[in-house]
Structure formats: C-alpha cells, structure tokens
Design a protein around this motif. Structure first.
Motif, PDB file in Angstrom:
ATOM      1  N   LEU A  75      45.003  33.808  37.117  1.00  0.00           N
ATOM      2  CA  LEU A  75      44.188  32.581  37.011  1.00  0.00           C
ATOM      3  C   LEU A  75      43.337  32.371  38.258  1.00  0.00           C
ATOM      4  O   LEU A  75      42.218  31.867  38.181  1.00  0.00           O
ATOM      5  N   THR A  76      43.851  32.761  39.403  1.00  0.00           N
ATOM      6  CA  THR A  76      43.100  32.640  40.651  1.00  0.00           C
ATOM      7  C   THR A  76      41.885  33.566  40.643  1.00  0.00           C
ATOM      8  O   THR A  76      40.855  33.241  41.218  1.00  0.00           O
ATOM      9  N   ASN A  77      42.004  34.703  39.971  1.00  0.00           N
ATOM     10  CA  ASN A  77      40.923  35.690  39.943  1.00  0.00           C
ATOM     11  C   ASN A  77      39.875  35.425  38.865  1.00  0.00           C
ATOM     12  O   ASN A  77      38.901  36.172  38.772  1.00  0.00           O
ATOM     13  N   VAL A  78      40.054  34.401  38.050  1.00  0.00           N
ATOM     14  CA  VAL A  78      39.075  34.078  37.014  1.00  0.00           C
ATOM     15  C   VAL A  78      37.812  33.514  37.672  1.00  0.00           C
ATOM     16  O   VAL A  78      37.872  32.584  38.456  1.00  0.00           O
ATOM     17  N   ARG A  79      36.658  34.126  37.351  1.00  0.00           N
ATOM     18  CA  ARG A  79      35.379  33.626  37.861  1.00  0.00           C
ATOM     19  C   ARG A  79      34.696  32.703  36.862  1.00  0.00           C
ATOM     20  O   ARG A  79      34.068  31.724  37.247  1.00  0.00           O
ATOM     21  N   SER A  80      34.791  33.031  35.579  1.00  0.00           N
ATOM     22  CA  SER A  80      34.212  32.143  34.571  1.00  0.00           C
ATOM     23  C   SER A  80      34.891  32.391  33.230  1.00  0.00           C
ATOM     24  O   SER A  80      35.405  33.472  32.968  1.00  0.00           O
ATOM     25  N   ILE A  81      34.869  31.346  32.413  1.00  0.00           N
ATOM     26  CA  ILE A  81      35.400  31.411  31.057  1.00  0.00           C
ATOM     27  C   ILE A  81      34.324  30.862  30.136  1.00  0.00           C
ATOM     28  O   ILE A  81      33.844  29.747  30.331  1.00  0.00           O
ATOM     29  N   ARG A  82      33.953  31.667  29.148  1.00  0.00           N
ATOM     30  CA  ARG A  82      33.012  31.205  28.129  1.00  0.00           C
ATOM     31  C   ARG A  82      33.752  31.207  26.807  1.00  0.00           C
ATOM     32  O   ARG A  82      34.439  32.168  26.475  1.00  0.00           O
ATOM     33  N   ALA A  83      33.622  30.134  26.067  1.00  0.00           N
ATOM     34  CA  ALA A  83      34.275  30.019  24.764  1.00  0.00           C
ATOM     35  C   ALA A  83      33.228  29.662  23.723  1.00  0.00           C
ATOM     36  O   ALA A  83      32.376  28.802  23.950  1.00  0.00           O
ATOM     37  N   LEU A  84      33.300  30.338  22.582  1.00  0.00           N
ATOM     38  CA  LEU A  84      32.440  30.039  21.452  1.00  0.00           C
ATOM     39  C   LEU A  84      33.347  29.853  20.247  1.00  0.00           C
ATOM     40  O   LEU A  84      34.124  30.743  19.910  1.00  0.00           O
ATOM     41  N   THR A  85      33.291  28.661  19.654  1.00  0.00           N
ATOM     42  CA  THR A  85      34.123  28.377  18.486  1.00  0.00           C
ATOM     43  C   THR A  85      33.231  28.064  17.295  1.00  0.00           C
ATOM     44  O   THR A  85      32.102  27.592  17.444  1.00  0.00           O
ATOM     45  N   PHE A  86      33.780  28.336  16.118  1.00  0.00           N
ATOM     46  CA  PHE A  86      33.052  28.076  14.887  1.00  0.00           C
ATOM     47  C   PHE A  86      34.049  27.674  13.817  1.00  0.00           C
ATOM     48  O   PHE A  86      35.054  28.350  13.594  1.00  0.00           O
TER      49      PHE A  86
END
Length: 186
Positions: A75-86
């Motif tokens: 979790l510390t190494n996460v730079r970005s999270i993109r989520a696309l839901t439909f």
C-alpha cells in the motif's frame, strides 16, 4: 418509374450506412489509459482516480485489516489507483458488459504485453478478479484487475494500480483488492 427510384436511392444508402454503423463494433482502445478515456464520460460508467496520500493509505490498511508487513509495504508503494465501474441499465448494455468490455480489455492487455496471472476463485462473497501485470525487471509497475461489482452481477469493474511492487507485495494486493474495491469505487 426509374426517376422515383432514384429519388429514394440516397435515403436507402443513408439508412444502410446507419445500420452498418449501429451493428459494427467501435474502435477498441489500445491502452489502459485510452480505455479509461473512452468510457469515463459515458452513461452508466463512473471513473475515479486516487493519488494516495498518507491518510488514504491508512484508511485502505484499516479496511483491508492488514497485519502482514508485505501488505502494508504494498500500500505504501501505490502511486495511483484508477477505477472504472459500469452497471448496465438495459439489455444492450448487459451485452456490452458480457462481450464488448471484457474482450476489449483482454485485447488491449495482450497488445500492451501485460502478463496475465492465474485466476483466483471468489471467496467470502467477493467477486473473482482477473489480474494482469506489467513488469520492469523484477518489479511490477502496474496491476490491472477486472471483474464484477459484488452488488451487481452484470456489472464491470476495472482497477489499474500503478506503483513499484515485489512479487510478495503483488500477492498481498491480490488478497485485499476484492474487499477494498467497493470502498475504492464509492
């Protein structure tokens, strides 16, 4: 008689062209970023991007009930999270979920040389996710997870997590992502 037929000819051609366009597939996205751009503004789709700060990481850690140091480091190494839901609202949009979206994602992941990971079964009511990763040497730079939202069986969700992960950190992310996806997409 021929003159009457000629007057209707342009109308028939236009109707035929419109039918061909409606029946044919759209141009598929070639990259993950292009996939997000293509669908984020459409009806039924919702795109969210997070640039995790310390508070977000703490929240995700608590939601994931993390006790393993490798999971906390992931979790510390996460730079970005993109989520696309439909979530489909009609029969044609259900068809888009079943064939169009999954096939398009599979194609773009193959074209971009993502490595598919073995599929893990659903557990504890969470949706099964399919994972693919992009590596640079022994580090994993991006994880893409696709699946369904737990509360909508005909839905679609795609998570793209960029960072700098080891193999053990990836395994921890695979354990916590199904439980966290509902929180990430709210």
């Amino acid at each position: 008689m021929n003159l009457r037929l000629l007057r209707f000819w342009p109308l028939l051609v236009l109707l035929w062209l419109g039918a061909c366009r409606a029946a044919g597939p759209e141009k598929p996205a070639r990259t993950v970023a292009e996939f997000f751009s293509k669908y984020e503004g459409r009806s039924g789709f919702r795109a969210t991007t997070f640039q995790p700060d310390l508070l977000t990481r703490i929240l995700l850690g608590r939601l994931g009930n993390l006790t393993d140091a490798s999971a906390v480091q992931a979790l510390t190494n996460v730079r970005s999270i993109r989520a696309l839901t439909f979530a489909p609202t009609s029969a044609s949009s259900r068809d888009l979920t079943e064939r169009g979206l999954l096939n398009e994602v599979d194609g773009l992941l193959r074209n971009e040389r993502y490595e598919p990971l073995p599929t893990k079964d659903a557990s504890a009511g969470n949706a099964a996710y399919r994972y693919a990763v992009r590596r640079s040497g022994d580090k994993i730079k991006e994880v893409v997870a696709t699946g369904r939202q737990t509360d909508a069986p005909d839905s679609f969700i795609m998570l793209a997590i960029s960072g700098d992960f080891t193999q053990s950190q990836l395994e921890q992310l695979q354990k916590i992502l199904p439980g966290l996806s509902g929180e990430i997409t709210k």
